[in-house]
Structure formats: C-alpha cells, structure tokens
Design a protein around this motif. Structure first.
Motif, PDB file in Angstrom:
ATOM      1  N   TYR A  15      -2.550  -5.736 -11.778  1.00 20.93           N
ATOM      2  CA  TYR A  15      -2.472  -5.401 -10.471  1.00 20.93           C
ATOM      3  C   TYR A  15      -3.751  -5.034 -10.016  1.00 20.93           C
ATOM      4  O   TYR A  15      -4.453  -4.004 -10.818  1.00 20.93           O
ATOM      5  CB  TYR A  15      -1.514  -4.151 -10.241  1.00 20.93           C
ATOM      6  N   PHE A  16      -4.445  -5.413  -8.855  1.00 19.36           N
ATOM      7  CA  PHE A  16      -5.550  -4.878  -8.503  1.00 19.36           C
ATOM      8  C   PHE A  16      -5.639  -5.102  -6.833  1.00 19.36           C
ATOM      9  O   PHE A  16      -5.292  -5.953  -6.352  1.00 19.36           O
ATOM     10  CB  PHE A  16      -6.681  -6.041  -9.063  1.00 19.36           C
ATOM     11  N   LEU A  17      -6.052  -3.945  -6.324  1.00 19.40           N
ATOM     12  CA  LEU A  17      -6.170  -3.935  -4.934  1.00 19.40           C
ATOM     13  C   LEU A  17      -4.856  -4.278  -4.107  1.00 19.40           C
ATOM     14  O   LEU A  17      -4.992  -5.082  -3.347  1.00 19.40           O
ATOM     15  CB  LEU A  17      -7.261  -4.711  -4.247  1.00 19.40           C
ATOM     16  N   VAL A  21      -1.151  -9.550  -9.951  1.00 21.15           N
ATOM     17  CA  VAL A  21      -1.298 -10.786 -10.701  1.00 21.15           C
ATOM     18  C   VAL A  21      -0.755 -11.151 -12.201  1.00 21.15           C
ATOM     19  O   VAL A  21      -0.531 -10.424 -12.990  1.00 21.15           O
ATOM     20  CB  VAL A  21      -3.088 -10.561 -11.071  1.00 21.15           C
ATOM     21  N   LYS A  22      -0.260 -12.522 -11.926  1.00 24.06           N
ATOM     22  CA  LYS A  22       0.429 -13.037 -13.172  1.00 24.06           C
ATOM     23  C   LYS A  22      -0.220 -14.205 -13.674  1.00 24.06           C
ATOM     24  O   LYS A  22      -0.426 -15.195 -13.010  1.00 24.06           O
ATOM     25  CB  LYS A  22       1.851 -13.501 -12.669  1.00 24.06           C
ATOM     26  N   GLN A  32       1.451 -10.452  -3.058  1.00 25.06           N
ATOM     27  CA  GLN A  32       1.577  -9.111  -2.473  1.00 25.06           C
ATOM     28  C   GLN A  32       2.929  -8.594  -2.130  1.00 25.06           C
ATOM     29  O   GLN A  32       3.193  -7.825  -1.269  1.00 25.06           O
ATOM     30  CB  GLN A  32       0.517  -8.885  -1.397  1.00 25.06           C
ATOM     31  N   SER A  33       4.020  -8.997  -2.864  1.00 27.24           N
ATOM     32  CA  SER A  33       5.118  -8.768  -2.518  1.00 27.24           C
ATOM     33  C   SER A  33       5.706  -7.222  -2.657  1.00 27.24           C
ATOM     34  O   SER A  33       6.340  -6.562  -1.864  1.00 27.24           O
ATOM     35  CB  SER A  33       6.249  -9.474  -3.358  1.00 27.24           C
ATOM     36  N   LYS A  34       4.912  -6.578  -3.724  1.00 29.09           N
ATOM     37  CA  LYS A  34       5.262  -4.908  -3.760  1.00 29.09           C
ATOM     38  C   LYS A  34       4.538  -4.142  -2.548  1.00 29.09           C
ATOM     39  O   LYS A  34       4.969  -3.490  -1.890  1.00 29.09           O
ATOM     40  CB  LYS A  34       4.651  -4.584  -5.037  1.00 29.09           C
TER      41      LYS A  34
END
Length: 158
Positions: A15-17, A21-22, A32-34
């Motif tokens: 997770y970044f900004l 990321v997977k 950016q679903s979350k």
C-alpha cells in the motif's frame, strides 16, 4: 544505489499513497478500490444507491446562478479526492474536470452531480500494452501502444 545511499528493505510493497499494490508472477497490479470505498464512506454516501455511470446524460451543465450555494470547502474536498482517484479510473476524468470548474461558487446542483460521481461503481479496469523494441530494421525505431478498459469502455493511449 546501495553504494550511494543507505537503504533498508523492509518487505514487499502492499500500500502506497492510497494505491494498493499486488505483485504476482504475472505482473504488478495497482488498484484504488479501498480509497474509492473510503471516499464513499467519508462523504456519507455509503447508504445511497450506486450509480452505473459517472455523470447522467440528462444533466444540464451551467453555472446555475439562481441555485442554492453550498459549502465551497466541502465541494473542493470532494473534487480534490476525485481528481486523485482519476489515476486509476479514467472514466471519471471528464466528469470531474467539468465540475472542477465550479469550485469558486458551487451550487446544490453541482454538489448533487459530484456525489453521483463518487457513487459510480464501475471499478473494473484492465490495461494492455505492447512494444516492439527497435523493431524497424531500417532506423531501429520502436513502436509501442496501449489501452485501458474501464468496464466496457475503451480508452486508447496514443
């Protein structure tokens, strides 16, 4: 770089900004679903029905001088959050850009449409890219291209 700078590896990036990321064997997937779900909750729209399009085709866009004014800081906050979301949802870029023009004097009609954009649920994105590096035998120039599908909508990158 390790010779020039002191570096530590603290693990794989997840997770970044506000970007999820997977990393898999097939590639790196960014989402950016979350962030989108948090945005819906942040502006109190989680109990509302979801929209299927970013902006209704029946909306008449105008400065609406006779309309009821709304809190400009709330409106700007919504627009700013949506502008950040356009990094992974190019289908909302046009709609957000149109309503970003009304930040100086937002009206209730503008706020209603911006809320509609936030509730838009078409989060399925697929990107395809290809390149032939130095593929031209005469001048060794490369050819590349790509496109995104957002739901069933095609976006071509030129």
């Amino acid at each position: 770089m390790k010779q020039e700078f002191e570096m530590n590896m603290i693990g794989e990036l997840y997770y970044f900004l506000s970007l999820q990321v997977k990393q898999t064997a097939e590639g790196i997937f960014i989402s950016q679903s979350k962030y989108a779900k948090d945005l819906v909750k942040r502006f109190g729209l989680d109990g509302k029905s979801h929209a299927r399009t970013p902006m209704s085709t029946s909306v008449k866009i105008s400065s609406d001088l006779a309309g009821k004014s709304v809190d400009p800081s709330l409106y700007r906050s919504m627009i700013g959050s949506l502008l950040y979301l356009t990094a992974s949802q190019p289908d909302i870029t046009f709609s957000v850009g149109v309503f970003a023009c009304f930040q100086a004097n937002p009206k209730q009609s503008h706020l209603t449409t911006v809320k509609h954009i936030i509730r838009e649920t078409n989060l399925v994105i697929a990107g395809y890219f290809d390149a032939n590096w130095a593929g031209n035998a005469d001048d060794r120039k490369s050819t590349s291209g790509g496109c995104f599908y957002v739901g069933n909508n095609l976006f071509i990158l030129l």
